[in-house]
Design a protein around this motif. Sequence first.
Motif, PDB file in Angstrom:
ATOM      1  N   GLY A 307       0.822  -1.205   0.000  1.00  0.00           N
ATOM      2  CA  GLY A 307       0.000   0.000   0.000  1.00  0.00           C
ATOM      3  C   GLY A 307       0.857   1.256   0.000  1.00  0.00           C
ATOM      4  O   GLY A 307       2.007   1.233  -0.466  1.00  0.00           O
ATOM      5  N   TYR A 372       4.059 -16.643   1.437  1.00  0.00           N
ATOM      6  CA  TYR A 372       5.026 -16.407   2.510  1.00  0.00           C
ATOM      7  C   TYR A 372       6.315 -17.209   2.301  1.00  0.00           C
ATOM      8  O   TYR A 372       7.389 -16.773   2.708  1.00  0.00           O
ATOM      9  N   ILE A 391      -4.336  -8.215  13.037  1.00  0.00           N
ATOM     10  CA  ILE A 391      -3.822  -8.497  11.678  1.00  0.00           C
ATOM     11  C   ILE A 391      -2.296  -8.557  11.711  1.00  0.00           C
ATOM     12  O   ILE A 391      -1.671  -9.471  11.152  1.00  0.00           O
ATOM     13  N   ASN A 412       6.065  -1.526  10.743  1.00  0.00           N
ATOM     14  CA  ASN A 412       5.985  -0.084  10.471  1.00  0.00           C
ATOM     15  C   ASN A 412       4.809   0.534  11.227  1.00  0.00           C
ATOM     16  O   ASN A 412       4.324   1.602  10.869  1.00  0.00           O
ATOM     17  N   SER A 438       5.502   9.220   5.832  1.00  0.00           N
ATOM     18  CA  SER A 438       4.930   9.290   4.490  1.00  0.00           C
ATOM     19  C   SER A 438       5.275  10.622   3.808  1.00  0.00           C
ATOM     20  O   SER A 438       5.161  11.659   4.457  1.00  0.00           O
TER      21      SER A 438
END
Length: 703
Positions: A307, A372, A391, A412, A438
């Motif tokens: 993303g 993976y 998650i 992160n 970002s």
Amino acid sequence: MNSLVTYQVQDSLALIGLARPPVNALGQPLRAALLQACEQADADPSVRAIVIYGTNGLFCAGADITEFGSPASFAAPDLPGLLVRLTAIDKPLVAAIGKLALGGGLELALACGYRIGEPKTRVGLPEINLGLLPGAGGTQRLPRLVGVQAALEMMISGAPMAANRALELGILDRLADSAEQLLQSACGYAHELIANHAPARPSEPFADPAKGLPADFFERYCLEQEPRWKSRLAPRLVFSAVQAACLLPLQQGLERELALFKQAEASRQSEALRHVFFAEREAGKIPGIDPSTALRPIAKVAVIGAGTMGGGIAMNFANAGIPVVLLERQGDALDRGLAHIRKTYAISLKRGKLTEAQLEQRMSLLSGTLEYADLADADLVIEAVFEQLSIKQEVFRQLDSVCKPGAILATNTSSLDVDQIAAVTARPQDVIGLHFFSPANVMRLLEVVKARETSAQVLATTLKMGRTIGKIPVVSGVCFGFIGNRMLEPYAREAHRLVLEGATPAQVDGVLTGLDLNMGVFSMLDLAGIDVNFLVRDANRAAIAHDDSYCRLGDELYSLGRYGQKTARGFYQYEGRERHNDYEVVALSERLAGELHVSRRPIEDAEIHARCLFMLINEGIQLLDEGIALRAGDIDLVWINGYGFPAHLGGPMFYAQQYGLDKVLAGIQHYRDTLGEYGRMWFTPAPLLERLVAAGKTTIERL
Ligand code: 3HC
Ligand code: NAI
């Protein structure tokens, strides 16, 4: 000769070697030794030319920055005087520039009549990054050598220049074939000069630098550049010094330069920027880590989640030539992620910052997978999936089962507890937080979050890796928001509350950008997304929001679907990139203030400054006290490189020191006493701040 320079006479040449590791900074003892060596060479009739070089292969990184602001800075022989003396020697001087000549180092080379480099040589005048201007003749000699435009560009950008370009411009006269051959080639060059009866100094290509310049050159230059300079002093002083080079003969120009340099050196901005220089170097020094700490090799990286952040993170590694595999849950998300990376590179290509070949080479280092198992050979894995603990924990369970022993597993996360993520693995010593900002391929800050069990090896390796990919890594402990976002929280809270009390978003932002911050709080939230900000706040409401007015305006905007720039409405309205004030936000603030019984009044700019900044500072001091941040300088680096705090103010901690810690404390106490219940709830001075002031300290340190 003392040990700071070596001196030998060989075949009519005096070879003077600068020998002050690590970078031959021209502190007073080295200046004295160099002067003595040059005098000796001048006086020796057997010497017909002089070669100055760096004994460890590196020429010189300039004046000794540790001397600035102290009497040592101009202790005899001072650098400008020393270089004037060198220019008066009636024998050719050759500067053999290995690796780099920066600042006073380049000025030393300019005082030599001739300069030879090697293919990897870089030259530059980076003084502006320290809030200074070249002060040892650079502003006068460089325009006479390369012309005003190129000289100004070099001094205003402060950027180093590659050998080839320096050769084109005439800063270097020639290049040796390799660094190893530099000294030998320099000696050959000196012999040629002797054989050709070359003058000690060749004539200057731009002896009259003003000649040929458009009449309105300086006026136009200023008009174009000044808005970018904001309130920085150094670019204006560089500009004045170069104007002097055009108006005055050399001798008077040098005097003018010296006066301007002393003004810059004494300025608060330069003091702040020097603090930042040393803070950057200090940040790498971590208790428990030393040069003997073994580093793990990082030859292959994996990123989970392609993303916004995952894509940017992956680019950093591809840019540094390290292969990266990106893992997503579904093929379309992966394709989108890779396509977005290519698009971002294509923009750089269009802007001329990248060649087509470089673009393809970087893309070839990036691959995608849905399995993976393909992560089994990765040395470092960085997780950048949705910000939800369950998650992330699931991802880490998978990593634990597939990754090779010794692989570093990083998250992160911007707000989750890294210890809780590490706890689901059987190797918590290998887990660490790597908090990128970002856009991750651009922003220089990297918060390296040391979890409870993170090993020294893992910490040392990630710090080194951070520098390899061009980041400024700063270590943080685990807490909500780490260093940066935790400080953002009370700062943004005050901004929100001030609008309820009667300020407008534009007024609040105006006070902050008036301090030269890149953006005010509200423009930043509109850019980052009011929704993103809301979701983090909401998930942590119990821990952080203790009163009803807490960021209520942001909550209301969220519920109205005003997410900021992405919906063209947030704290402001947007038409394209243009921002306008929005009366609806004022009306909303009035309504909320009524509901919350917050009385509205005109708010002075000084109150906005004090409440936002003092709360920011207070939180930073608290972080230091808790040991989340190791040093005040680390906190400054976080805010300068991650949040647009102006480097020439030194970061929030240094700003507080310059402002006066006693005044910051008094300000916090004032609002505690005058803002009623709200003041009593939020304006609690950090105990460390109280202790520092009670002890009469003027610098922020652990006590
Ligand atoms: N003065 C004093 N110390 C210096 C120095 C300088 N000019 N340049 C570097 N150092 C020190 C660093 O503080 C560091 O010390 P530490 O090991 O105790 O932390 C050590 O040298 C090594 O430096 P780095 O860790 O930065 O090593 P790198 O290899 O990464 O970078 C460099 C080397 C590119 C030379 C970088 O240090 C640098 O950019 N230095 C500053 C260069 C500069 O700004 N020069 C202009 C000075 S002002 C001037 O010359 C005024 C004149 O016009 C009158
Ligand atoms: P995003 O929503 O743009 O990207 C997340 C990506 O992860 C999506 O492509 C999604 O498909 C993928 N993903 C989700 N679950 C997955 C799984 N189980 N396996 C593989 N892929 C999965 O989110 P963004 O903004 O990139 O944020 C990612 C992380 O970075 C979050 O933890 C966020 O808090 C953090 N962060 C975000 C910043 C920002 O400004 N956006 C700044 C710093 C950190």
